[in-house]
Design an enzyme around this catalytic site. Structure first.
Site, PDB file in Angstrom:
ATOM      1  CG  HIS A  34      36.490  51.011  44.062  1.00  0.00           C
ATOM      2  ND1 HIS A  34      36.967  51.584  45.211  1.00  0.00           N
ATOM      3  CD2 HIS A  34      37.560  50.788  43.267  1.00  0.00           C
ATOM      4  CE1 HIS A  34      38.288  51.714  45.104  1.00  0.00           C
ATOM      5  NE2 HIS A  34      38.667  51.238  43.928  1.00  0.00           N
ATOM      6  CD  GLU A  91      40.371  47.712  42.253  1.00  0.00           C
ATOM      7  OE1 GLU A  91      41.038  48.093  41.301  1.00  0.00           O
ATOM      8  OE2 GLU A  91      39.638  48.470  42.919  1.00  0.00           O
TER       9      GLU A  91
HETATM   10  P1  13P Z   1      45.387  52.906  42.880  1.00  0.00           P
HETATM   11  O1  13P Z   1      45.998  52.321  41.631  1.00  0.00           O
HETATM   12  O2  13P Z   1      45.496  54.385  42.959  1.00  0.00           O
HETATM   13  O3  13P Z   1      45.890  52.185  44.100  1.00  0.00           O
HETATM   14  O4  13P Z   1      43.820  52.623  42.790  1.00  0.00           O
HETATM   15  C1  13P Z   1      43.390  51.368  42.361  1.00  0.00           C
HETATM   16  C2  13P Z   1      41.932  51.372  42.230  1.00  0.00           C
HETATM   17  O5  13P Z   1      41.197  51.563  43.183  1.00  0.00           O
HETATM   18  C3  13P Z   1      41.386  51.171  40.879  1.00  0.00           C
HETATM   19  O6  13P Z   1      40.010  51.086  40.953  1.00  0.00           O
END
Ligand code: 13P
Length: 251
Positions: free
Chosen positions: A99, A169
């Site tokens: 992440h 992401e």
């Molecule tokens: P948010 O949905 O709070 O932006 O976070 C996304 C995330 O990092 C999921 O791993």
């Protein structure tokens, strides 16, 4: 696992006490999950709550449980770390790896991500590999190249990636300071991921400021197999509403 299921899951990040975690799991377990046919729910609690959440959900639960991180070694002198066998023992059937918060604050690199992916697969735990570019890279038009490089590095030396989930992401979309991605912002990256990994991996997910309001438009982007949610699913009622919404879309 329903083939072609839409993945919808949440990482709780560094939130929730044990009692709060168990209350969330209890509320989720009280819902008849057959109404989420075609959807694969998953939750990623803090490691302190994994075993209790597993026990609360029950062994028949359709909800997959994950860990937020795990070390690449099976055991040893790694103070403060948890291994894949340890998180699996506590109930994790998937493990989040790479992440952006871990890459930024905890020195996670493409190399350690790769070691962790291989460790997870060695133990039959699905790696949920997170990739994504900074705002600067996004603005300079380098998103596809950046994400492709991260994903290739994560899967280096992996013979069979059929248990791997990849979550795209974008760093600029994550968290309280993030801005929601528009479908046109992410379409090109998903097309590239689909072209290179789409048929080999288990699924391609999108994460970053996902809400009930933008879930449908995001799932319409070709190659998006699911949603990885933070804040908008930290309250169990909101997660249930999202699961109902997504299941309704595919019904
Ligand atoms: P948010 O949905 O709070 O932006 O976070 C996304 C995330 O990092 C999921 O791993």
């Amino acid at each position: 696992m329903a083939a072609g299921a839409t993945w919808v899951g949440t990482s709780w990040k560094m939130t929730k006490t044990l009692a709060e975690s168990v209350a969330y799991a209890r509320a989720l377990a009280a819902v008849d999950s057959s109404r989420w046919a075609g959807t694969q729910p998953f939750i990623i609690p803090p490691a302190t709550a994994l075993a209790a959440v597993r026990d609360t959900l029950g062994h028949q639960s359709q909800v997959l449980l994950g860990a937020q991180n795990a070390h690449w070694e099976d055991a040893g002198a790694w103070t403060g770390e948890l291994s894949v066998p340890q998180v699996a023992d506590a109930g994790a059937r998937l493990v989040e790896i790479g992440h952006s918060e871990r890459r930024e604050h905890f020195g996670e690199t493409d190399h350690t991500v790769n070691l962790k992916v291989r460790a997870a697969l060695r133990h039959g735990v699905r790696p949920l590999v997170c990739v994504g570019e900074s705002d600067q890279v996004f603005r300079s038009g380098g998103s596809v190249e950046h994400v492709r490089r991260q994903a290739r590095a994560a899967l280096a030396g992996v013979g069979d990636p059929s248990q791997v989930l990849i979550a795209y992401e974008p760093v600029w979309a994550i968290g309280a300071g993030g801005r929601s991605a528009r479908p046109e912002d992410i379409a090109e990256v998903f097309a590239a991921l689909r072209a290179e990994f789409g048929s080999a991996v288990e699924g391609l997910l999108y994460g970053g400021s996902v809400t009930l309001g933008n879930a449908a438009q995001t799932l319409k982007v070709p190659a998006v197999d699911g949603l990885f949610v933070g804040r908008a699913a930290w309250a169990v009622d909101d997660f249930i509403a999202l699961l109902d919404h997504v299941s309704g879309l595919s019904a």
